[in-house]
Motif scaffolding. Structure first.
Motif, mmCIF file in Angstrom:
data_model
loop_
_atom_site.group_PDB
_atom_site.id
_atom_site.type_symbol
_atom_site.label_atom_id
_atom_site.label_comp_id
_atom_site.label_asym_id
_atom_site.label_seq_id
_atom_site.Cartn_x
_atom_site.Cartn_y
_atom_site.Cartn_z
ATOM 1 N N GLU B 28 0.797 -1.114 -0.059
ATOM 2 C CA GLU B 28 -0.042 -0.093 -0.100
ATOM 3 C C GLU B 28 0.850 1.216 0.000
ATOM 4 O O GLU B 28 2.098 1.423 0.525
ATOM 5 N N VAL B 29 0.537 2.253 -0.819
ATOM 6 C CA VAL B 29 0.705 3.691 -0.740
ATOM 7 C C VAL B 29 -0.224 4.396 -0.009
ATOM 8 O O VAL B 29 -0.900 4.890 -0.543
ATOM 9 N N LEU B 30 0.209 4.736 1.314
ATOM 10 C CA LEU B 30 -0.686 5.660 1.923
ATOM 11 C C LEU B 30 -0.378 7.179 1.795
ATOM 12 O O LEU B 30 0.715 7.522 2.109
ATOM 13 N N GLY B 31 -1.151 7.965 1.454
ATOM 14 C CA GLY B 31 -0.789 9.323 1.263
ATOM 15 C C GLY B 31 -1.603 10.139 2.563
ATOM 16 O O GLY B 31 -2.673 9.976 2.863
ATOM 17 N N ARG B 172 7.819 10.356 -8.278
ATOM 18 C CA ARG B 172 6.479 9.702 -8.100
ATOM 19 C C ARG B 172 6.463 8.134 -8.875
ATOM 20 O O ARG B 172 6.005 7.225 -8.100
ATOM 21 N N ARG B 176 5.950 4.706 -6.913
ATOM 22 C CA ARG B 176 4.720 3.901 -7.231
ATOM 23 C C ARG B 176 5.465 2.637 -7.621
ATOM 24 O O ARG B 176 4.861 1.273 -7.083
ATOM 25 N N GLY B 179 6.071 0.895 -4.344
ATOM 26 C CA GLY B 179 4.976 0.705 -3.408
ATOM 27 C C GLY B 179 4.356 -0.706 -3.610
ATOM 28 O O GLY B 179 3.568 -0.936 -2.899
ATOM 29 N N VAL B 194 -2.010 12.489 -4.592
ATOM 30 C CA VAL B 194 -2.803 11.288 -4.110
ATOM 31 C C VAL B 194 -3.082 10.487 -5.167
ATOM 32 O O VAL B 194 -3.102 9.366 -5.368
ATOM 33 N N CYS B 198 -0.959 7.386 -4.706
ATOM 34 C CA CYS B 198 -1.499 6.729 -3.399
ATOM 35 C C CYS B 198 -2.603 5.550 -3.757
ATOM 36 O O CYS B 198 -3.348 5.694 -4.700
ATOM 37 N N SER B 199 -2.604 4.604 -2.877
ATOM 38 C CA SER B 199 -3.591 3.532 -3.140
ATOM 39 C C SER B 199 -4.751 3.800 -1.896
ATOM 40 O O SER B 199 -5.761 3.457 -1.991
ATOM 41 N N ARG B 200 -4.348 4.624 -1.087
ATOM 42 C CA ARG B 200 -5.093 5.076 0.157
ATOM 43 C C ARG B 200 -4.811 6.350 0.627
ATOM 44 O O ARG B 200 -3.699 6.743 0.651
ATOM 45 N N ALA B 201 -5.640 7.095 1.169
ATOM 46 C CA ALA B 201 -5.307 8.373 1.778
ATOM 47 C C ALA B 201 -6.170 8.536 3.033
ATOM 48 O O ALA B 201 -7.104 8.205 3.183
#
Lengths: 244, 252
Positions: B28-31, B172, B176, B179, B194, B198-201
């Protein structure tokens, strides 16, 4: 290589990466030699280094804070303290690494004064005991001054403030042993019980014996205790202040 | 993996982080979104054990931030805000120093340095002093130092701040790419980021978590635009925030 060693290595190289180290070494060697010769290193016609060691406490009181002022103030000003202290390093390791780098640098500065020893040895027949104990005393004293400098460097982001306050404290610790200061303490507080404490706090009281060739455990313990105390305080302050 | 459990941090009268909780899984990449001063950096500093929380705790890479801060730091790659570096060192010397502090032995360090130099496109500046590099290069050196020990968890505080559009794009791309298998938290106040990585924020303001979801979910809640939703919740609760701001000014 442990983290402490890595930090020490980086710091030590850092001194020589800037003109600071060379300026420091030149100023130190010139002043040390100048003061010794001015006070009759040769004219006294006696093969000893007493006049050379005599000025060390005064020289170090200003030169050690100059070396130590960068250590933490600069890290905090540029924000690299956050980089350093989020690596797998404890505050203790970081403080010690930097301190040992500075101390080793002073070791080099002292080694570079050996030509004075050689010339005295060439011209006469000096008593080697007081020379080596003098060097030991000077080295220990440098460590104590550096620890004081480290402490004030951890306390502020401003190198100049760190330098000035550390110099004042170092100078006080030298002057505290002077009869004039002791007399002033006497008359200022109107008691005499404080005077021996102030006198015992002075580096001169402890260093004096060493440069005469007397090694007493309590003098060594005094220097090491001052060093350790200020380093512990630096660690506490740094832990508290690092994010500000 | 990162698990944050009700972290609170106060600076005097200001509550920088107020019972913040969230989770990040590998892949996951959390923003971490929020206006300036929302508490993003404070939270990240706590997660990397630079600051201690007043209450609450977190587990990063399987280590508790209170009980095993050194363990956390061994497992995390962190790029602080503005990516501070030792400017007087060369890129090579700096990366070697990081390897030494991290206890990576000389042989492995050489391959690790070659790997990150390639990943961060730093070939050609190995012998250059960091202070002579452009901002984009400096930022990439900052990222490179965080990848040296190939951590499974990355915490990046505004990694693209102050970069030009091309450099932003490169950074970025890198995030990615990484991530896919790593667990990454990036903080930003740029909303397009985002969508880009990002996959989630998680949206925070005034130290509180206001929203947590995929970019699509958040966008749907704002009626199709992430900007609208962001403004709704950060300014909506921001009437009191503005009041608190003016109060502070009044005191000052």
């Amino acid at each position: 290589m442990t983290a402490t060693q890595a930090i020490m290595k980086r710091e030590f190289r850092g001194y020589f990466g800037t003109p600071l180290a060379y300026v420091f070494l030149c100023v130190f060697l010139m002043l040390a030699a100048f003061l010794a010769f001015r006070d009759g290193l040769y004219e006294s016609r006696d093969a000893n280094l007493r006049v050379f060691f005599f000025y060390m406490p005064w020289l170090f009181a200003f030169l050690a804070p100059a070396i130590a002022m960068r250590t933490w103030a600069e890290e905090r000003r540029t924000g690299t303290v956050e980089l350093l202290l989020t690596l797998p390093v404890t505050v203790k390791q970081a403080i010690l690494g930097k301190f040992f780098a500075g101390w080793a640098f002073f070791g080099i500065a002292l080694v570079l004064t050996l030509p004075i020893v050689f010339s005295v040895a060439y011209l006469g027949d000096p008593d080697n005991g007081p020379i080596w104990t003098g060097y030991l005393g000077a080295f220990l004293m440098a460590g104590a001054y550096l620890a004081i400098g480290t402490f004030f460097s951890a306390l502020t982001k401003n190198q100049v403030i760190a330098f000035i306050i550390a110099s004042l404290v170092c100078a006080f610790l030298v002057f505290a042993g002077q009869p004039s200061v002791l007399k002033a303490v006497d008359s200022f507080f109107l008691t005499s019980w404080l005077t021996p404490f102030v006198e015992q706090m002075s580096f001169l009281t402890h260093y004096d014996l060493m440069q005469r060739g007397v090694i007493e455990l309590r003098n060594i313990v005094f220097m090491l205790a001052i060093t350790a105390a200020f380093l512990v305080c630096s660690a506490v302050i740094l832990d508290e202040q690092k994010a500000r | 993996m990162i698990q944050v459990d009700r972290i609170t941090k106060r600076f005097g009268a200001i509550t920088a982080a107020d019972e913040i909780s969230f989770e990040v899984q590998p892949g996951e990449v959390l923003g971490f979104l929020g206006p300036n001063g929302a508490g993003k950096s404070t939270t990240m500093k706590i997660l990397t054990c630079f600051l201690k929380p007043d209450s609450g705790t977190a587990t990063v890479g399987g280590c508790d931030i209170l009980r095993d801060p050194i363990g956390v730091r061994q497992r995390v790659g962190y790029v602080p805000e503005n990516a501070p570096l030792y400017d007087d060192m060369t890129v090579g010397a700096f990366l070697k120093f990081i390897c030494e502090v991290r206890g990576i032995d000389a042989g492995q360090a050489k391959t690790a340095i070659e790997r990150v130099m390639h990943e961060c496109a730093l070939e050609g500046v190995y012998h250059q002093a960091i202070e002579t590099l452009s901002k984009g290069y400096k930022r990439r050196v900052g990222l490179a130092q965080a990848f040296l020990h190939d951590p499974q968890t990355l915490i990046l505080d505004e990694p693209t701040d102050g970069l030009d559009p091309n450099q932003k794009h490169d950074v970025r791309e890198m995030i990615r790419r990484m991530g896919k298998e790593k667990c990454i938290v990036i903080s930003t106040h740029i909303l397009e980021e985002v969508d880009a990585v990002c996959s989630r924020a998680v949206i925070i303001a005034k130290g509180k978590v206001l929203a947590d979801g995929t970019p699509e979910e958040l966008r749907a809640r704002g009626g199709g635009r992430l900007e609208d939703y962001f403004r709704q919740i950060t300014v909506g609760g921001g009437a009191s925030a503005a009041a608190a701001g003016s109060e502070k000014e009044g005191v000052a």
